[in-house]
Each structure stands twice: as structure tokens, then as C-alpha cells.
Design a protein around this motif. Structure first.
Motif, PDB file in Angstrom:
ATOM      1  N   TYR A 116     -93.816 -56.725  32.900  1.00 28.94           N
ATOM      2  CA  TYR A 116     -94.969 -56.252  33.050  1.00 28.94           C
ATOM      3  C   TYR A 116     -95.641 -56.247  31.606  1.00 28.94           C
ATOM      4  N   LEU A 117     -95.194 -56.413  30.424  1.00 25.96           N
ATOM      5  CA  LEU A 117     -95.725 -56.493  29.149  1.00 25.96           C
ATOM      6  C   LEU A 117     -96.978 -57.378  28.992  1.00 25.96           C
ATOM      7  N   GLN A 118     -96.648 -58.485  29.409  1.00 27.03           N
ATOM      8  CA  GLN A 118     -97.979 -59.568  29.370  1.00 27.03           C
ATOM      9  C   GLN A 118     -99.157 -58.856  29.847  1.00 27.03           C
ATOM     10  N   ILE A 133    -101.405 -46.280  30.048  1.00 24.15           N
ATOM     11  CA  ILE A 133     -99.989 -45.372  29.777  1.00 24.15           C
ATOM     12  C   ILE A 133     -99.124 -45.597  30.790  1.00 24.15           C
ATOM     13  N   ILE A 134     -99.459 -45.818  32.180  1.00 23.00           N
ATOM     14  CA  ILE A 134     -98.538 -46.330  33.140  1.00 23.00           C
ATOM     15  C   ILE A 134     -97.880 -47.346  33.092  1.00 23.00           C
ATOM     16  N   GLY A 135     -98.793 -48.323  32.559  1.00 25.77           N
ATOM     17  CA  GLY A 135     -98.245 -49.695  32.354  1.00 25.77           C
ATOM     18  C   GLY A 135     -97.095 -49.862  31.288  1.00 25.77           C
ATOM     19  N   LEU A 136     -97.096 -48.923  30.321  1.00 25.58           N
ATOM     20  CA  LEU A 136     -96.508 -48.740  29.126  1.00 25.58           C
ATOM     21  C   LEU A 136     -95.045 -48.308  29.750  1.00 25.58           C
ATOM     22  N   VAL A 137     -95.300 -47.338  30.456  1.00 24.19           N
ATOM     23  CA  VAL A 137     -93.888 -46.627  31.170  1.00 24.19           C
ATOM     24  C   VAL A 137     -93.215 -47.765  31.766  1.00 24.19           C
ATOM     25  N   LEU A 138     -94.010 -48.511  32.948  1.00 22.92           N
ATOM     26  CA  LEU A 138     -93.479 -49.524  33.784  1.00 22.92           C
ATOM     27  C   LEU A 138     -92.661 -50.746  32.859  1.00 22.92           C
ATOM     28  N   CYS A 139     -93.155 -50.811  31.720  1.00 24.22           N
ATOM     29  CA  CYS A 139     -92.623 -51.781  30.884  1.00 24.22           C
ATOM     30  C   CYS A 139     -91.049 -51.416  30.434  1.00 24.22           C
ATOM     31  N   LEU A 140     -90.962 -50.236  30.446  1.00 24.05           N
ATOM     32  CA  LEU A 140     -89.759 -49.749  30.039  1.00 24.05           C
ATOM     33  C   LEU A 140     -88.490 -50.073  31.080  1.00 24.05           C
ATOM     34  N   PHE A 141     -89.045 -50.264  32.222  1.00 22.18           N
ATOM     35  CA  PHE A 141     -88.114 -50.530  33.230  1.00 22.18           C
ATOM     36  C   PHE A 141     -87.960 -52.070  33.758  1.00 22.18           C
ATOM     37  N   MET A 169     -90.265 -58.819  39.898  1.00 21.53           N
ATOM     38  CA  MET A 169     -91.359 -58.008  39.529  1.00 21.53           C
ATOM     39  C   MET A 169     -92.401 -57.712  40.575  1.00 21.53           C
ATOM     40  N   ALA A 170     -92.622 -56.339  41.100  1.00 23.93           N
ATOM     41  CA  ALA A 170     -93.554 -56.120  42.205  1.00 23.93           C
ATOM     42  C   ALA A 170     -94.972 -56.450  41.575  1.00 23.93           C
ATOM     43  N   MET A 171     -95.522 -57.025  42.414  1.00 31.87           N
ATOM     44  CA  MET A 171     -97.153 -57.459  42.017  1.00 31.87           C
ATOM     45  C   MET A 171     -98.099 -56.480  42.420  1.00 31.87           C
ATOM     46  N   LEU A 172     -97.684 -55.531  43.246  1.00 29.87           N
ATOM     47  CA  LEU A 172     -98.839 -54.465  43.651  1.00 29.87           C
ATOM     48  C   LEU A 172     -99.439 -53.614  42.242  1.00 29.87           C
ATOM     49  N   ALA A 176    -104.575 -56.587  29.506  1.00 34.17           N
ATOM     50  CA  ALA A 176    -105.356 -55.289  29.684  1.00 34.17           C
ATOM     51  C   ALA A 176    -106.064 -54.549  28.612  1.00 34.17           C
ATOM     52  N   PHE A 177    -104.917 -54.479  27.705  1.00 37.06           N
ATOM     53  CA  PHE A 177    -105.289 -53.693  26.434  1.00 37.06           C
ATOM     54  C   PHE A 177    -106.110 -54.719  25.544  1.00 37.06           C
TER      55      PHE A 177
END
Length: 381
Positions: free
Chosen positions: A314-316, A302-310, A1-4, A321-322
Motif C-alpha cells: 500500500y506504500l506506493q 492516516i488510515i493508509g499509513l496504518v494499512l502499510c504496517l500490515f 493486496m485488496a484493491m478496495l 496520495a501524499f
């Protein structure tokens, strides 16, 4: 997982935490005003532009005729902005039925892209009292409305006074967008009160606004904001701040103006596009920080949700954040719900908080490219 992306999200969350905690502190810092006891010293010119408001004007008139203030101390100036329904007829009937009130029917004189600013200016030019009070044709004002402003003017010598506004209560059978609308509006009111409590006001509502006519003229009125269709309230507040005029907020249950919610989803979206469009004209640093922080927080979710698909890892971080946003927003909006006696509306908060990031980001981005409709007129970006 990329941390940036996680570091970026953490930075946005930190900015959001600072913003919301600041607004919560501002809310606490701005004390409730007690019941008003004043000598009825100030004269007021109530200015109300209207266009095609035959459904709402009777409710407004019922509230105006019940104002508890000496009749020789205020006037009502109603400015017709090319109405195509029976609004003007209703105004004429109101004048005949209440000859004891000083009521004038004026016609708007268009000078800019903003019909409402032009209408208010027509009223100001015709007004005969020292202080101007504005509200909208779809509002109902409290009986101690003018007394509250008078009390504050006499005690604080304010040049501009903002006061609270709220939508009518929603009912269980109302459509979901109307429940969302009320919660969103309460968040705006909470932000307004919090920013005034911080002494960094950047937002107010013309549906409940009072200002000194001479100060309006000194700061140049609406001259530099004529290219925005809306914003007669926000841009005027900015002008008063720039010129170091005394600005206050009356936080009192006796001063709440009630306004109508949008009749359908399309009108609701058009209203929010109009509100978002004027944000480009903000020149206050705190206003820009607040607007940018809110946008980035919603966009990041929203971007975080998209990243979770890949990458599910990132979900945690997305959930953290949510939950930060969910709880901070709740604390601020719940304060407004208590103040406005709208606690029942918080039942829709959880669902609204899920929908809000997508809605808010979508409106913000859309407003950059498209115009909107207001009172039957189209406005280009």
C-alpha cells in the motif's frame, strides 16, 4: 493486496484535486485591487469587543489613531465583555488622550451563548453610521483601512465586504507550533480568497469585515446562530448569501489586518477546536464539500499509513496520495505567502505537511465530543 482501499483513496484524491484546482482558479480569478482613491463618502462604526486584552489593546489603539480618514466619518465602539484586567482602564485613557476621535466604551449585554455576537449586537444597536466594520482587540489595522472599504462601497455598492487577515511574522526561534499555526492560517486565507474568486464564498474573518447595518437587520443578524459560541463571521456570511445580498472580497495589500498568534500550544489547540465546532453549522453545499473532502483526505493518509504496517504494497499508493496533497497545498499556500509577504515561513512547510493530517483529523474528531475554552470561559459541545 485488496484493491478496495486503493479505489477509495483514488476517489478521495480526485475530489481533493477538484477542490484545490477550483480554489487555485478562484485565486487567479479574484484580481488584486489597486491603490485606493476615494471621496471619503461612507460613514463607519468600528465595533471591537474585548475581554482581558490589556496586552494587545495598546497596539490596536496605535493603529486606530493613525487611520487616514475624516474623523467625523467614523466612530470607535469598544464593548467590554466582563474584563478582569486593566483593559477598561486602557480604553478610558485612550478616550482621554484622543478627544478628537469619537470613542465610546460600552458594556456587553449577554443574551445568548455567544458573548462575542452579543457584544457586536450591542455595538450595532448603539452605532450611528450606515456601515459596520469589525475587528478584534488583538489586531492592528492599516492606515488606509476605512478608505479601502469606502472605495469598494462606492464602486460596487456591496452589502458585505471581507478583507485579508494574517498573523504576525514568525521568527526562527519561535516554537514549532507557531510556525505550523501561520502556515495553517495562510491556508485558510487562501481558501477564503479562492472561494470568493469562485463566487462560492463560505469563510471569512471578523477581524477584517464590513457590512451594511440595514442589511444585517434585514437578514436577521445572528438570530439563527446564537447556539454557537463562535462563527459571528461565517454564519453572517451565510445569512447574506441566503438573502442574495451583494458580497465581495477586497484583495489588497493595503487592506491586510495583522493579528496576534496564540501565545502557547494549549491556546492554539483550543482555538482550532472552537473553529472546528462551528463547522457543524455550515449549510452551504460547497462549504460542506470542502470540509468533508479535506477531512477525508487527511483521514485517508492516516488510515493508509496504518494499512502499510500490515501490507507494505500500500506504500506506493500512500506516497502518490501524499505527493498529490503536498504539491497542491503548496501551490495554494505559496500564493498566500507571497501575497502576505510571509515567504520565509514556507521553510516549515514540509514538516507541517507531515504533521497536518494527524493534527487536522484529530481536531475534527475531538470537536465532535468535547468543548473548548475561549477568553477564560468554557463551552460545552
Amino acid at each position: 493486496m485488496a484493491m478496495l482501499p486503493v479505489y477509495i483513496l483514488a476517489g478521495i484524491c480526485l475530489s481533493y484535486i477538484i477542490l484545490l484546482l477550483s480554489l487555485l482558479y478562484g485565486w487567479r480569478n479574484l484580481k488584486n485591487n489597486p491603490r485606493f482613491v476615494s471621496p471619503f463618502e461612507t460613514g463607519f462604526s468600528i465595533i471591537i469587543p474585548f475581554r482581558n486584552e490589556q496586552l494587545h489593546l495598546p497596539g490596536l489603539f496605535d493603529s486606530l489613531k493613525n487611520l487616514k480618514y475624516p474623523k467625523n466619518k467614523f466612530e470607535i465602539l469598544l464593548i467590554n465583555d466582563s474584563s478582569e484586567d486593566d483593559s477598561e482602564k486602557l480604553v478610558q485613557e485612550f478616550r482621554k488622550m484622543h478627544a478628537d476621535l469619537s470613542i465610546e466604551l460600552l458594556q456587553n449585554q449577554r443574551e445568548s451563548i455567544s458573548a462575542k455576537k452579543d457584544a457586536i449586537k450591542v455595538g450595532i444597536d448603539k452605532s450611528r453610521f450606515e456601515y459596520i466594520v469589525t475587528t478584534d482587540a488583538d489586531c492592528k489595522v492599516p492606515e488606509n483601512w476605512l478608505q479601502g472599504f469606502d472605495n469598494y462601497i462606492e464602486s460596487q455598492d456591496s452589502d458585505l465586504i471581507a478583507a485579508p487577515v494574517i498573523f504576525v511574522e514568525v521568527h526562527p526561534e519561535d516554537p514549532l507550533f507557531r510556525k505550523f499555526d501561520l502556515i495553517d492560517f495562510m491556508s485558510l486565507q487562501a481558501t477564503t480568497i479562492g472561494s470568493f474568486g469562485l463566487r462560492k464564498p463560505f469563510i471569512c474573518n471578523a477581524a477584517n469585515l464590513c457590512f451594511k447595518k440595514k442589511a444585517f437587520q434585514v437578514v436577521g443578524g445572528y438570530k439563527q446562530s446564537g447556539n454557537y459560541a463562535g462563527g459571528d463571521d461565517v454564519f453572517l456570511l451565510q445569512k447574506f448569501k441566503e438573502h442574495k445580498r451583494k458580497i465581495d472580497f477586497v484583495r489588497s495589500n493595503n487592506m491586510i489586518v495583522t493579528t496576534s498568534a496564540q501565545k502557547d500550544l494549549r491556546s492554539f489547540i483550543q482555538q482550532r477546536l472552537r473553529w472546528a465546532a462551528k463547522s457543524a453549522g455550515y449549510d452551504d453545499s460547497f462549504a460542506r464539500f470542502a470540509a468533508l473532502t479535506v477531512f477525508l483526505m487527511n483521514a485517508a493518509l492516516i488510515i493508509g499509513l496504518v494499512l502499510c504496517l500490515f501490507d507494505a504494497s500500500y506504500l506506493q499508493w500512500l506516497m502518490i496520495a501524499f505527493l498529490i496533497k503536498f504539491n497542491l497545498d503548496f501551490m495554494l499556500i505559496y500564493k498566500a505567502a507571497v501575497f502576505f509577504d510571509r515567504k520565509a515561513s514556507m521553510r516549515s512547510y514540509a514538516l507541517s505537511s507531515i504533521a497536518y493530517p494527524l493534527f487536522s483529523s484529530g481536531i475534527s474528531l475531538t470537536s465532535l465530543f468535547v468543548g473548548f475554552k475561549w477568553k477564560g470561559r468554557g463551552y460545552r459541545k
